[in-house]
Design a protein around this motif. Structure first.
Motif, PDB file in Angstrom:
ATOM      1  N   UNK A   1       0.826  -1.208   0.000  1.00 16.06           N
ATOM      2  CA  UNK A   1       0.000   0.000   0.000  1.00 16.06           C
ATOM      3  C   UNK A   1       0.860   1.257   0.000  1.00 16.06           C
ATOM      4  N   UNK A   2       1.936   1.259   0.801  1.00 19.10           N
ATOM      5  CA  UNK A   2       2.838   2.421   0.829  1.00 19.10           C
ATOM      6  C   UNK A   2       3.453   2.695  -0.534  1.00 19.10           C
ATOM      7  N   UNK A   3       3.792   1.630  -1.274  1.00 20.66           N
ATOM      8  CA  UNK A   3       4.335   1.804  -2.626  1.00 20.66           C
ATOM      9  C   UNK A   3       3.325   2.435  -3.566  1.00 20.66           C
ATOM     10  N   UNK A   4       2.076   1.954  -3.507  1.00 17.47           N
ATOM     11  CA  UNK A   4       1.017   2.523  -4.356  1.00 17.47           C
ATOM     12  C   UNK A   4       0.837   4.017  -4.075  1.00 17.47           C
ATOM     13  N   UNK A   5       0.688   4.380  -2.784  1.00 20.07           N
ATOM     14  CA  UNK A   5       0.393   5.782  -2.439  1.00 20.07           C
ATOM     15  C   UNK A   5       1.614   6.676  -2.622  1.00 20.07           C
ATOM     16  N   UNK A   6       2.799   6.150  -2.310  1.00 21.95           N
ATOM     17  CA  UNK A   6       4.012   6.964  -2.397  1.00 21.95           C
ATOM     18  C   UNK A   6       4.374   7.356  -3.817  1.00 21.95           C
ATOM     19  N   UNK A   7       4.086   6.489  -4.791  1.00 20.12           N
ATOM     20  CA  UNK A   7       4.466   6.772  -6.180  1.00 20.12           C
ATOM     21  C   UNK A   7       3.281   7.228  -7.031  1.00 20.12           C
ATOM     22  N   UNK A   8       2.126   7.463  -6.397  1.00 22.23           N
ATOM     23  CA  UNK A   8       0.918   7.809  -7.161  1.00 22.23           C
ATOM     24  C   UNK A   8       1.075   9.128  -7.925  1.00 22.23           C
TER      25      UNK A   8
END
Length: 464
Positions: free
Chosen positions: A100-107
């Motif tokens: 989830x952190x990867x999805x939101x961090x690179x959005x």
């Protein structure tokens, strides 16, 4: 209280429970920045921006999908804890946070609002699992005289999560436009720590002995957690529970709801978990800024005032944690619900009179603080603890599914209907919460026994 017991409690509370509180509050501060990103992305894709209605709907989906993810996570608890154990489920669930952190961090880098929404849904899935599994794990590894203290530790970290989100959301820290993806994805730090360290601690001894029939593993786990070579009394107590359940498999939710022998335990879990969310605490959190603005606090000072309420949450949670073994579960939860009910009525009175008496606006602020303090001192954590205490091993996972599902459904319901309730009933809408709180307090007083310092079998016999 041994070092391994305290360490694993702090670790799972920091790496799992705190993230629930953080994700509840993290979307408040960067709301305008996220909406601006959605609008700009839409313009790049389709050549025109979003109208106010669709933009609000898209942002509301971003906020509310967390609760839907939580509902799905709570429904998976029974399968996961049976397959992987308590410790194993918490270790594996930390991987969801990294995803989830990867999805939101690179959005923003990838120009994808969908990644924010997917990331929020995955954090909800993680919170739905951990809100049930953390108190289940701690309730099973703690000796009976420490079950209340260790069982309320996660609620303190939930309050800390809200507090950290409020502090990091200040303009001086991560509250600026360029930092909101980092602000949303900070959750990977506690989850990584849990993933690295949790395997150093044993599985729940009760799970090993009663469900896996691993006496050696359970004995070794008890030696580690209790710090004493003499654990025969605890082993015998677990074997007695195992013998009483020898003809019974771990029950499903449907079997739990149909089992008349645990009717009052199941009803108590339903009432207390639903009452916790229907008490209106989420409505208070959602509209704190509006109430403070009506009280005449300058708009520029409201974020710092909100941080002050977060600090009060933490203090109230600490009071509850350090007094639960002295006072017991019933007095704390009854006091908490009564305080919330009376303060909800106080908000109604202050809103009705503030046009005539300007100083009544400040009564609203005091009542908001009272509701938050009352909630964090008892209702915030005790329902999860009581779910572990009211059931034996065979019924406990299903009970957590029921309690967790109700929690998330009621959370979503309050967030959805409160604006309409406020429009139709005005200041009187808080009287609904007052009535619910006082009815739950009355139910606890009349029906639920004190469980302090009692074994799971003793509690079962009391209900029988």
């Amino acid at each position: 209280l041994t070092f391994p017991l305290l360490s694993v409690t702090l670790l799972v509370s920091f790496g799992s429970s705190m993230l629930y509180g953080y994700n509840l509050a993290v979307v408040n501060s960067p709301a305008e920045h996220i909406k601006a990103f959605y609008n700009a992305t839409w313009s790049q894709r389709y050549g025109h921006g979003l109208a106010s209605g669709p933009l609000t709907l898209l942002y509301s989906l971003t906020v509310s999908i967390f609760a839907l993810g939580g509902l799905v996570g709570s429904l998976l608890v029974g399968v996961l804890v049976k397959q992987y154990g308590r410790n194993g489920t918490l270790s594996r669930s930390a991987l969801l946070v990294l995803l989830a952190g990867g999805f939101m961090g690179f959005s923003r880098e990838l120009g994808s609002p969908e990644m924010v929404i997917v990331g929020r849904s995955i954090t909800g899935l993680h919170s739905g699992i951990c809100l049930s599994v953390v108190p289940l794990y701690l309730g099973e590894i703690a000796p009976k005289n420490l079950r209340g203290f260790l069982g309320l530790m996660p609620s303190i970290f939930i309050c800390l999560g809200v507090f950290f989100a409020q502090v990091l959301g200040l303009p001086e820290l991560l509250g600026e436009d360029k930092f909101w993806p980092l602000f949303l994805s900070v959750v990977v730090v506690p989850a990584s720590l849990q993933l690295l360290l949790l395997h150093c601690f044993p599985e729940s001894p009760r799970y090993l002995l009663i469900e896996r029939n691993d006496v050696c593993g359970a004995t070794a786990a008890l030696h580690r957690f209790l710090g004493t070579p003499d654990v025969q009394d605890v082993i015998e107590e677990m074997k007695e529970e195992q013998r009483s359940l020898s003809s019974m498999e771990v029950v499903s939710v449907w079997q739990l709801l149909r089992d008349r022998s645990v009717f009052w335990q199941t009803l108590s879990v339903v009432v207390v978990n639903a009452g916790m969310q229907l008490s209106g605490i989420d409505a208070i959190w959602f509209y704190t800024n509006t109430i403070f603005e009506n009280a005449g606090i300058p708009v520029s000072q409201i974020p710092y005032t909100t941080v002050g309420t977060g600090a009060i949450e933490v203090v109230a949670g600490l009071i509850g944690c350090f007094t639960i073994e002295k006072l017991g579960r019933r007095p704390l939860i009854i006091t908490g619900f009564c305080t919330m009910g009376l303060c909800s009525a106080g908000i109604t009175v202050s809103l009705l009179l503030q046009t005539a008496l300007s100083w009544m606006r400040y009564v609203s602020v005091v009542c908001v603080v009272g509701i938050i303090a009352g909630f964090c001192m008892g209702p915030a954590g005790i329902p999860f603890l009581m779910t572990a205490e009211l059931f034996t091993q065979s019924h406990r996972p299903a009970a957590y599914i029921v309690g967790g599902s109700l929690n998330w459904i009621c959370n979503f319901t309050i967030g959805f209907i409160f604006p309409f309730l406020q429009m139709s009933a005005g200041a009187f809408c808080y009287l609904v919460f007052c009535g619910i709180c006082l009815l739950v307090a009355l139910y606890v007083y009349l029906i639920i026994p004190e469980t302090k310092n009692k074994t799971f079998m003793e509690i079962s016999h009391i209900f029988a």
